[in-house]
Design a protein around this motif. Sequence first.
Motif, short mmCIF file in Angstrom:
data_model
loop_
_atom_site.label_atom_id
_atom_site.label_comp_id
_atom_site.label_asym_id
_atom_site.label_seq_id
_atom_site.Cartn_x
_atom_site.Cartn_y
_atom_site.Cartn_z
N ALA A 71 30.23 31.76 -7.79
CA ALA A 71 30.14 31.89 -6.34
C ALA A 71 31.51 31.72 -5.71
CB ALA A 71 29.16 30.85 -5.79
N GLY A 97 30.28 43.74 -5.52
CA GLY A 97 29.63 43.62 -6.82
C GLY A 97 28.69 44.79 -7.05
N GLY A 98 27.91 45.13 -6.04
CA GLY A 98 26.99 46.26 -6.17
C GLY A 98 27.72 47.53 -6.46
N ALA A 108 33.49 34.77 -6.31
CA ALA A 108 33.06 35.89 -5.48
C ALA A 108 33.60 35.73 -4.07
CB ALA A 108 31.54 35.96 -5.46
N TYR A 109 33.48 34.51 -3.55
CA TYR A 109 33.95 34.34 -2.17
C TYR A 109 35.46 34.23 -2.09
CZ TYR A 109 29.55 34.90 -0.15
OH TYR A 109 28.41 35.50 0.26
N LEU A 144 28.89 40.72 -2.22
CA LEU A 144 27.71 41.36 -2.79
C LEU A 144 27.89 42.87 -2.80
CD1 LEU A 144 24.80 39.34 -1.18
CD2 LEU A 144 25.87 39.08 -3.39
N LEU A 181 28.76 39.16 3.46
CA LEU A 181 28.04 39.83 2.36
C LEU A 181 28.94 40.78 1.59
CD1 LEU A 181 24.68 40.54 4.18
CD2 LEU A 181 25.26 38.67 2.67
N GLN A 182 30.22 40.81 1.96
CA GLN A 182 31.15 41.73 1.32
C GLN A 182 31.19 41.57 -0.21
OE1 GLN A 182 32.78 44.04 3.21
NE2 GLN A 182 33.47 44.96 1.30
#
Lengths: 171, 103, 201, 351
Positions: D21, D58-59, D24-25, D55, D52-53
Motif C-alpha cells: 500500500a 495498477g489496472g 502504491a501510494y 488503482l 484512486l490513481q
Amino acid sequence: MLLGYTITQWLFGILSFLSIMFGLMVVFSRNPVNSVLYLVLTFFCIAGHYLLLNAQFLAVVHIVVYAGAIMVLFLFVIMLMDLNHDNEPQKTWISKIIAGIAGGMLLCVLVGSLKGSEQLGISQYGSSQIGMVKNLGKVLFSEFLFPFEIASILLLAALVGSIMIGKKEIK
Amino acid sequence: MINGISINYYLLLSAVLFIIGAVGVMARRNSIIIFMCIELMLNAVNLLLVAFSTLHNDASGQVFVFFIMAVAAAEVAVGLAILSMIYRNVKTIDTDILSNLKN
Amino acid sequence: MQLTNRSKVVSNKVQTAMEQLYLPGILKGMLITGSHLFKRRATVKYPEETRPVAAVYRGWHVLKRDENGAERCTACGLCAVACPAEAITMESAERKKGEEGLYREEKYAKVYEINMLRCIFCGLCEEACPKEAIFLTDRLVDTEYEREDFVYGKSKLTEKVDKRIDVSKRQTLEVAEFKKLPGLKHNEMWDSKKIDKGHKH
Amino acid sequence: MLAFIIYKLIICVAVFGLSLAVAAYSTLWERKLSALLQDRVGPDRAGPFGLLQPLADGGKMFFKEEIIPNVSNKFLFILGPSLVMLTALMTGAVIPWAKDAYVGGKLYSMQITDINIGILYLFGVVSVGVYGIMIGGWASNNKYALLGSMRASSQMISYEIAMGIAVIALIITSGGTLSLREIVEQQDAGFANIVWQPLGFIIFFVCALAETNRAPFDLPECEAELVGGYHTEYSSMKLGLFLFAEYINMFISSAVMAAFYFGGYNFPFAQELYDAMGLADGSKWIAIIGFGAYFTKIFLFISVFMWIRWTLPRFRYDQLMNLGWRILLPLSLLNLAITVVVEFFRGHITF
C-alpha cells in the motif's frame, strides 16, 4: 513428527536432496549462466544447512559473500565475455566417462574411509550458541586475531592484484 | 547426533558434493565452470567444518569457514581477473585449447 | 544583443574544495526546488476552469442568422477570396418558394465548409463579409480523431435558432466603419481584380 | 502453537499489505510532489485528490499487452522481476514497527521476527536482489537491458561496501548489537543515533539512494543512453513489478534509516507524553502513537528521496563509480575510525 522423522530431519533430507540436485545441474547444464544460477541455488541450500546447524551468522555471511558477491562476479564475467551460448565445445565422451568413473571411485574411497566414523566421540549437543555473532566474534578477535589480520592483508593483495591484472595496458 | 541428524549424513552429503565438484572439474572444458566447481568443492568442505564445529561445540570450525570464505573471495577475484585477461588475449577460455602452450 | 542580465559566463575553472563536496550546491538546488512548493500553481484545470480570453479572441467560426432566424449568408464567396489559407469552400443554391424563413436572400450557401486544419483564424473572412454573416467566436475548435472531421460543414458552423451566439463585440460600430474603409486590402482586391478572374479553390 | 502461527501469519500479511500500500501510494505521492515542485497540480482526476490513481495505474499495468521476447529464456525472463519483488518484500521482515503491546491480555511483538542478525539479514537479502535485475536484464536478450543490468548490479555492489562500513560504525555506537529492535530501543532515552553518526548517516543516505536506484543514481534505467535499462524488454505487470519494487525498496530503506539513525518509533519526550497520558508500558496506544511517529519519519524520508530526484541531474557512470569508491568508501572508513576513538573516550569500548 512426520512418518517417524522430526521436522529437522525432514528439512535436512530435503535440503540435502536439493543441494545435490542443483550441484549436479551446475555440472550438467550446457549454458554457463544456468550453471551460475544453479550454483547460487546450491549455496542457498548450504546456507539452509548452516541454519539447521545453528550457525546463523555463517549462513548469512555465506549468502552475502557467495551469493551476493562471488557469484555476481561470475555472472558479470560470463555476461561480459558473451559466453552464454549453449553450443560450447564439449569434452569427448571417453573423457567424460573417465571423469565419471574417477569421480565414482573417489566417492567409493571417501565413503569407505568415512564408514568408521560412527566410532567418533559424539557429544550430545543441546541448543548451542557458538554460531551467534557475539561468540564467534569473541573467538575471531582473540584466538584467531592474527590469521584474521593476515586474511585482511590477503584480501587487500587480491584487490590490488585483480585490478592490476584486469586493467587494460596503457600504451 | 546434531538435532537428531547423525554426523554420518553430513559426511556423506559433503562427500557427494565434493565428488560432484571434482567430476565437474574433470568433465567440463569451460574454465569458468571449472572455477565454479572448485567453489562447490570448497563449500562441501565448509559444510563439514560447520557440522563438526557444532558437533564438538567448538567455534574454531566456524572461524575456519570464515577464513575459507575470505580466501575464496580473494581467489575468485584474482582468478576471474586472470581468466578475463586470458580471454582478452586468446579469445577463448576453453581449457583444451589453452593447454597448448605453443601460442 | 543582451536581452536579460541573467546570463552567466561559463568558465572551466577548477572547483574549490567546498564546491567539490557538492553538498552546499545540492542543498542550494534543493532549496530552489523546495521553494516552488509554495509558489502559485500554473495549471488551469481545463474543463472546469478556462483561461480568460480576450473579447476579440478569434476561434470557431459561426454563420449568423438574422432576427427571424434566416441565414444571412448569400454565398457571395468574398470570404473565400479573402481567406489567405484557402480554407473556405462553398456551393451556392437558389432559394425556392417557401424557404423565405430559412434564407434571407434569394441566393444561399448550400454547402459551406471551413477546413479547420487550414484555417489560421486571421479573421479576414469576417472583415470581407458584406452581409455580416460570418464571425469568429471565442469558442475553441474541438479535437477530432480523423482529419476529415476537421472540415466543418454548415451543421457545425451555422448557429442554432434556439441557441444564439453573442457576437456583439465583433459587430460594433467601429468595426462596421472600419469595414467601409476603401483602402483595406481585401476591398482593394475586390475592386481591382474581378472575382471570376482566376481565383480557384 | 496454532495461535502463534496465526499471529505470525497476520503480522506477515499486515507488513506485506503495508509495504504494497505504501509503495502504491508512494507512486501517487511521487507524481504529486514532482508536480508541486514544478508548480503543477499533479494527478487529481481519479477520485478525490487523485487518490484512486494508483488503482488506475495498477489496472492499466495489468491490462497492457504482455510481451515476452521470442529468443529469450522465458523462465528466467519471468524469474527476474519476481525475484526483485520477492527480495524487496522480504526486507520488511526484520523491521520493528512499534513497541510490543498487549492485545487481549497477551504481549505481542509488532515485528515479524527479531533475529539477532537483523542487519546482516538485510544486507543478505539486498545482495540477492541484484540477481533479479541481472537475470532480467540478461534474459531480455537485449544489449541495452544487459548494460543496464550490469550497471545496476555493479552500482549496488559498490555502494553496499560503503553502506556496510557506515553501518559497522553505527553498530559500534549502539553497543555491538545486530538486532534492529535493540538498536531502536537504545535510542528511546538519550539522543537518536544521528547525533553520534552524522557523517555515517549522510553516507548511508547516499548509499541508500544508490541501492534503490533512485535519482541521481538512477543510471541503470537511464532513458537517455540505455533506452530503458534493465527493463527495456519488459511490459505489462512484469514491468510494473520492477517499478513497484523500487518503491518498496524506497519505503524499506526509509524505514531502516529511520530505525538506525532517528530512533524508529521513539520520538523526543515520548516517555513524558505517555506518562502524561497515563499509559502503562505495553499499552495499545503506545504502539499506535509510536507507529504514527515512525510513519511520519518514513514519510519525510520518502519525500526527501523524491525531492532529491526532482532536483538533481543524473550522475555520469564514471562519476558514480568515483563517488562510490574514492569518496564514500574512504569517508566511511574515516567515520569508522572517528567512531572508534569517540566511543573509546565515551567509555563504551575497552581494549
